[in-house]
Motif scaffolding. Sequence first.
Motif, PDB file in Angstrom:
ATOM      1  N   HIS A  89       0.793  -1.236   0.000  1.00 17.02           N
ATOM      2  CA  HIS A  89       0.000   0.000   0.000  1.00 17.02           C
ATOM      3  C   HIS A  89       0.821   1.281   0.000  1.00 17.02           C
ATOM      4  N   GLY A  90       2.136   1.165   0.021  1.00 17.32           N
ATOM      5  CA  GLY A  90       2.965   2.367   0.063  1.00 17.32           C
ATOM      6  C   GLY A  90       3.115   2.888   1.481  1.00 17.32           C
ATOM      7  N   ARG A  91       4.087   3.779   1.667  1.00 10.61           N
ATOM      8  CA  ARG A  91       4.411   4.306   2.982  1.00 10.61           C
ATOM      9  C   ARG A  91       3.880   5.736   3.110  1.00 10.61           C
ATOM     10  N   PRO A  92       3.100   6.060   4.137  1.00  6.41           N
ATOM     11  CA  PRO A  92       2.679   7.451   4.308  1.00  6.41           C
ATOM     12  C   PRO A  92       3.890   8.312   4.680  1.00  6.41           C
ATOM     13  N   THR A  93       3.896   9.538   4.202  1.00  7.40           N
ATOM     14  CA  THR A  93       4.998  10.444   4.525  1.00  7.40           C
ATOM     15  C   THR A  93       4.534  11.621   5.372  1.00  7.40           C
ATOM     16  N   ARG A  94       3.214  11.823   5.461  1.00 12.01           N
ATOM     17  CA  ARG A  94       2.661  12.898   6.284  1.00 12.01           C
ATOM     18  C   ARG A  94       1.314  12.458   6.830  1.00 12.01           C
ATOM     19  N   ILE A  95       0.790  13.190   7.788  1.00  9.20           N
ATOM     20  CA  ILE A  95      -0.439  12.787   8.473  1.00  9.20           C
ATOM     21  C   ILE A  95      -1.606  12.671   7.496  1.00  9.20           C
ATOM     22  N   ASP A  96      -1.713  13.597   6.551  1.00  9.45           N
ATOM     23  CA  ASP A  96      -2.844  13.564   5.614  1.00  9.45           C
ATOM     24  C   ASP A  96      -2.866  12.293   4.774  1.00  9.45           C
ATOM     25  N   ASP A  97      -1.705  11.657   4.567  1.00  9.28           N
ATOM     26  CA  ASP A  97      -1.652  10.421   3.778  1.00  9.28           C
ATOM     27  C   ASP A  97      -2.393   9.274   4.458  1.00  9.28           C
ATOM     28  N   ARG A 135      -3.175  17.149  15.745  1.00 10.37           N
ATOM     29  CA  ARG A 135      -4.094  16.762  14.668  1.00 10.37           C
ATOM     30  C   ARG A 135      -4.925  15.561  15.103  1.00 10.37           C
ATOM     31  N   GLN A 136      -6.136  15.469  14.590  1.00  8.40           N
ATOM     32  CA  GLN A 136      -6.998  14.310  14.828  1.00  8.40           C
ATOM     33  C   GLN A 136      -7.194  13.555  13.528  1.00  8.40           C
ATOM     34  N   VAL A 137      -7.043  12.239  13.604  1.00  9.91           N
ATOM     35  CA  VAL A 137      -7.227  11.376  12.435  1.00  9.91           C
ATOM     36  C   VAL A 137      -8.331  10.388  12.753  1.00  9.91           C
TER      37      VAL A 137
END
Length: 301
Positions: free
Chosen positions: A175-183, A211-213
Amino acid sequence: MDRLTEMEAFATVVDQGGFTDAAKKLGLSKSAISKHVASLEARLGARLLNRTTRRVSPTEIGLAYYDRARRVLNDAGEADALVTSMQSAPSGLLRISVATDFGVNHLSPILGDFLHEFPDISVNMVLNNRYVELISEGFDMAVRIGDLQDSSLRARKLAETAKRMVGAPSYFQRHGRPTRIDDLNDHKLLHYASPASGSAWRITAPSGEKRQVRTAGCLSVNDGQSLLNACVAGLGIAYLPAFLYAPAMAEGRVVDAIPELPLETQGIYAVYPPGRFTQPKVRAFIDFLAHAFAGKGPKDW
């Protein structure tokens, strides 16, 4: 005469409503009680008791003096109890409340050492993930993680744990690696189901902004070990404390999802009811835990 003895005689007469019952309560003669009270009144230069053939009651000055005297006597009694307590060997039943994940992984393995060291103590450890009311539910102490909600309890910090988003290498390969919170919006998030935490992760951005996710995803469970197992199996990203994920990370079964984010830490505390002194069994266990977890965390688990 001894000032405390005079105060105790007077306060007991007020408590019992007369000299005869006060004498029985203190194990003295009625004449001895009368002498103590008379000496107290003479020293103070005030009449403290109204005496009739039927009853004894405090005067207005006597009532004011009684309130202060009773406080002094209670403090003296607690001081005596403190000395006795500190000299006695820890013993009795110790009831402990612990979060399931921490209890299973870190308290259970060392309980045997504690019980060998203190053979007169027996332990009832209750593992659950809800907030317990120590006094009303009959617990001597609890081990809690994160912000302490009840400021009336006494607390001793035992260690710290980091909290990170982690995932299996196999998951990131697919799935790929997130680089920031929005990812994270494009990823499968594994949610810890708890009324206290809700369905959101609270994460600190590199800027320091909170931030809230939202974490509604393919799995929701109220057990951290189950989330770690799902994470290792490649089902998604989990937000877990280091005391759970550290061994899996050391073995390469999970990795940090976004290493660039600031390190989140949580305190691990022993909490116990307030009071002038701590029961020997509670003090012994807290000292034992402090020694056992010395040097632990935030990431070293």
